[in-house]
Design a protein around this motif. Structure first.
Motif, PDB file in Angstrom:
ATOM      1  N   ALA A  76     -73.819  56.631  79.434  1.00 46.69           N
ATOM      2  CA  ALA A  76     -73.100  57.599  78.427  1.00 46.69           C
ATOM      3  C   ALA A  76     -72.414  57.032  77.280  1.00 46.69           C
ATOM      4  CB  ALA A  76     -72.227  58.524  79.083  1.00 46.69           C
ATOM      5  N   LEU A  77     -72.412  57.235  76.156  1.00 46.62           N
ATOM      6  CA  LEU A  77     -71.498  56.776  74.968  1.00 46.62           C
ATOM      7  C   LEU A  77     -70.849  57.699  74.885  1.00 46.62           C
ATOM      8  CD1 LEU A  77     -70.881  54.830  72.934  1.00 46.62           C
ATOM      9  CD2 LEU A  77     -72.731  55.658  71.610  1.00 46.62           C
ATOM     10  N   VAL A  78     -69.656  57.981  75.409  1.00 48.83           N
ATOM     11  CA  VAL A  78     -68.514  58.813  75.503  1.00 48.83           C
ATOM     12  C   VAL A  78     -67.665  58.673  74.304  1.00 48.83           C
ATOM     13  CG1 VAL A  78     -66.615  59.957  77.035  1.00 48.83           C
ATOM     14  CG2 VAL A  78     -68.735  58.981  77.738  1.00 48.83           C
ATOM     15  N   SER A  79     -67.102  59.640  73.633  1.00 45.90           N
ATOM     16  CA  SER A  79     -65.992  59.726  72.557  1.00 45.90           C
ATOM     17  C   SER A  79     -65.718  60.965  72.238  1.00 45.90           C
ATOM     18  CB  SER A  79     -66.462  58.766  71.312  1.00 45.90           C
ATOM     19  OG  SER A  79     -67.604  59.649  70.644  1.00 45.90           O
ATOM     20  N   GLY A 101     -79.903  57.996  72.180  1.00 44.28           N
ATOM     21  CA  GLY A 101     -80.016  59.439  72.636  1.00 44.28           C
ATOM     22  C   GLY A 101     -78.759  60.054  72.411  1.00 44.28           C
ATOM     23  N   SER A 102     -79.106  61.316  72.578  1.00 41.81           N
ATOM     24  CA  SER A 102     -77.896  62.447  72.534  1.00 41.81           C
ATOM     25  C   SER A 102     -77.930  63.560  73.209  1.00 41.81           C
ATOM     26  CB  SER A 102     -77.671  62.639  71.006  1.00 41.81           C
ATOM     27  OG  SER A 102     -76.392  63.600  70.705  1.00 41.81           O
ATOM     28  N   ALA A 103     -76.859  64.098  73.767  1.00 43.29           N
ATOM     29  CA  ALA A 103     -76.726  65.430  74.631  1.00 43.29           C
ATOM     30  C   ALA A 103     -76.980  66.426  73.503  1.00 43.29           C
ATOM     31  CB  ALA A 103     -75.456  65.444  75.399  1.00 43.29           C
ATOM     32  N   LYS A 128     -75.285  59.720  73.530  1.00 42.34           N
ATOM     33  CA  LYS A 128     -73.903  60.149  73.138  1.00 42.34           C
ATOM     34  C   LYS A 128     -73.397  61.550  73.600  1.00 42.34           C
ATOM     35  CE  LYS A 128     -72.397  62.568  68.769  1.00 42.34           C
ATOM     36  NZ  LYS A 128     -72.951  62.917  67.394  1.00 42.34           N
ATOM     37  N   THR A 129     -72.228  61.509  74.287  1.00 43.25           N
ATOM     38  CA  THR A 129     -71.965  62.840  74.803  1.00 43.25           C
ATOM     39  C   THR A 129     -70.134  62.921  74.528  1.00 43.25           C
ATOM     40  OG1 THR A 129     -71.478  63.898  76.822  1.00 43.25           O
ATOM     41  CG2 THR A 129     -71.425  61.792  77.000  1.00 43.25           C
ATOM     42  N   HIS A 130     -69.976  64.210  74.076  1.00 43.38           N
ATOM     43  CA  HIS A 130     -68.382  64.444  73.884  1.00 43.38           C
ATOM     44  C   HIS A 130     -68.038  65.380  75.300  1.00 43.38           C
ATOM     45  CE1 HIS A 130     -68.877  62.758  70.041  1.00 43.38           C
ATOM     46  NE2 HIS A 130     -69.553  63.777  69.437  1.00 43.38           N
ATOM     47  N   PHE A 131     -68.964  65.589  76.272  1.00 44.94           N
ATOM     48  CA  PHE A 131     -68.648  66.553  77.328  1.00 44.94           C
ATOM     49  C   PHE A 131     -68.007  65.835  78.340  1.00 44.94           C
ATOM     50  CE2 PHE A 131     -72.865  68.644  75.957  1.00 44.94           C
ATOM     51  CZ  PHE A 131     -72.308  69.609  75.318  1.00 44.94           C
ATOM     52  N   ARG A 132     -67.253  66.478  79.268  1.00 42.84           N
ATOM     53  CA  ARG A 132     -66.466  66.023  80.484  1.00 42.84           C
ATOM     54  C   ARG A 132     -66.960  66.689  81.623  1.00 42.84           C
ATOM     55  NH1 ARG A 132     -61.555  68.931  80.586  1.00 42.84           N
ATOM     56  NH2 ARG A 132     -61.089  70.272  78.766  1.00 42.84           N
ATOM     57  N   GLY A 133     -66.437  66.505  82.684  1.00 45.43           N
ATOM     58  CA  GLY A 133     -66.456  67.273  83.928  1.00 45.43           C
ATOM     59  C   GLY A 133     -67.441  66.506  84.935  1.00 45.43           C
ATOM     60  N   ASP A 191     -57.876  65.073  77.277  1.00 48.08           N
ATOM     61  CA  ASP A 191     -58.466  65.186  78.541  1.00 48.08           C
ATOM     62  C   ASP A 191     -59.867  64.594  78.512  1.00 48.08           C
ATOM     63  OD1 ASP A 191     -56.407  67.001  79.019  1.00 48.08           O
ATOM     64  OD2 ASP A 191     -57.427  68.754  78.003  1.00 48.08           O
ATOM     65  N   LEU A 192     -60.460  64.414  77.557  1.00 48.56           N
ATOM     66  CA  LEU A 192     -61.727  63.708  77.674  1.00 48.56           C
ATOM     67  C   LEU A 192     -61.658  62.196  78.122  1.00 48.56           C
ATOM     68  CD1 LEU A 192     -64.779  63.680  76.583  1.00 48.56           C
ATOM     69  CD2 LEU A 192     -64.105  62.427  74.813  1.00 48.56           C
ATOM     70  N   TYR A 193     -60.845  61.543  77.718  1.00 48.11           N
ATOM     71  CA  TYR A 193     -61.052  60.235  78.283  1.00 48.11           C
ATOM     72  C   TYR A 193     -60.047  60.101  79.594  1.00 48.11           C
ATOM     73  CZ  TYR A 193     -61.866  58.852  73.517  1.00 48.11           C
ATOM     74  OH  TYR A 193     -62.627  58.722  72.210  1.00 48.11           O
ATOM     75  N   HIS A 194     -59.077  61.009  79.815  1.00 45.46           N
ATOM     76  CA  HIS A 194     -58.462  61.047  81.279  1.00 45.46           C
ATOM     77  C   HIS A 194     -59.529  61.203  82.167  1.00 45.46           C
ATOM     78  CE1 HIS A 194     -55.748  62.302  84.556  1.00 45.46           C
ATOM     79  NE2 HIS A 194     -56.505  63.287  84.577  1.00 45.46           N
TER      80      HIS A 194
END
Length: 290
Positions: A76-79, A101-103, A128-133, A191-194
């Motif tokens: 995951a490439l999270v941001s 790739g990308s979500a 790439k993703t901006h999702f969380r959970g 919230d995303l990074y936490h």
């Protein structure tokens, strides 16, 4: 008069040979790139032992961009949006020659140098993703967290929403939408990074500011995390087009001009909370989010 004509013929012959030589070299290089990587390269140039190609979308590349034929570990490439995810994907593609790739599926990105848009399988090196959970985290075995100062990230994402990848939001959008946007979105940055700091697999943290101020060191650290070794020539090539084509031209804006006192207090509070959590995670006493 004959002695005057011979030099002209000689010079013309030399020029013709030189042009032919350059043409043949470029054609051979082009053939080699296309055959090796199945890349949309339309023109190439040789520097020493390294080929730098230009795609039909004006993206300079160091290696022909391809999908991996060996399944790669889902990474995951999270941001948070606006943190430079597209830019970092460009750097990774330059360095590895493997598509990212990308979500999501952004048609403009897919057209302009990111063919892996919408791909989330092992054929791409990062996703790439901006999702969380929990459900989102469970899709991956390792993660890269790209963190940018929220004051800049929020502004960048606002500009993207109202001005596109390279443009700026018109003033009318700041007047109508800015306040509600900040109140509704600032907390999502934290919230995303936490959430992703609870990820069970290996995590690599990159600060956007460090990526800008010390690119080679950050590139080395990132490639080590991905298990990729670069030669000096490959590093030089990456640095030769480090910025890519999706960098928005900066518009000098003072934080105090667009962030109210309450906005500033709220965002700084989120920054302090995340900095503390990052400090615990990285075993550092102080963390600067930039």
């Amino acid at each position: 008069m004959c002695w005057k004509k011979r030099p002209r013929r000689s010079v013309l012959a030399v020029i013709t040979c030189a042009v032919t030589y350059v043409g043949v070299v470029n054609l051979l290089a082009f053939y080699s790139m296309v055959r090796s990587y199945d890349s949309p390269v339309s023109w190439v140039q040789r520097y020493g032992h390294m080929y730098i190609g230009k795609t039909e979308t004006n993206n300079w590349i160091c290696k022909g961009l391809r999908y991996s034929t060996i399944p790669l570990p889902p990474t995951a490439l999270v941001s948070f949006p606006g943190s430079g995810n597209t830019w970092l994907r460009h750097v990774i593609q330059q360095a590895t020659g493997v598509a990212t790739g990308s979500a999501y599926t952004d048609v403009s990105l897919k057209r302009d140098g990111f063919p892996g848009e919408g791909q989330t399988n092992g054929s791409v090196i990062v996703v790439k993703t901006h999702f969380r959970g929990q459900e989102e985290r469970a899709r991956y075995v390792r993660a890269i967290l790209l963190i940018r100062d929220p004051f800049n990230a929020l502004l960048s994402e606002f500009n993207r929403r109202h001005g596109g990848h390279r443009g700026h939001a018109p003033n009318v959008n700041f007047e109508k939408n800015w306040y509600d946007y900040i109140l509704g979105t600032a907390g999502e940055w934290y919230d995303l990074y936490h959430d992703w700091l609870t990820f069970d697999g290996p995590i690599h943290v990159i600060m956007y500011g460090d990526l800008r101020s010390n690119p080679l060191a950050e590139l080395d650290r990132l490639m080590k995390f991905l298990g990729v070794t670069l030669t000096h020539k490959e590093k030089f090539c990456v640095m030769s087009n480090y910025e890519g084509n999706f960098k928005r031209k900066e518009r000098r804006v003072s934080v105090s001009d667009i962030y109210t006192e309450y906005m500033t207090y709220m965002i700084n509070n989120y920054k302090r909370k995340l900095a503390t959590e990052l400090g615990h995670f990285l075993n550092k006493s102080t963390i600067r989010i930039s």
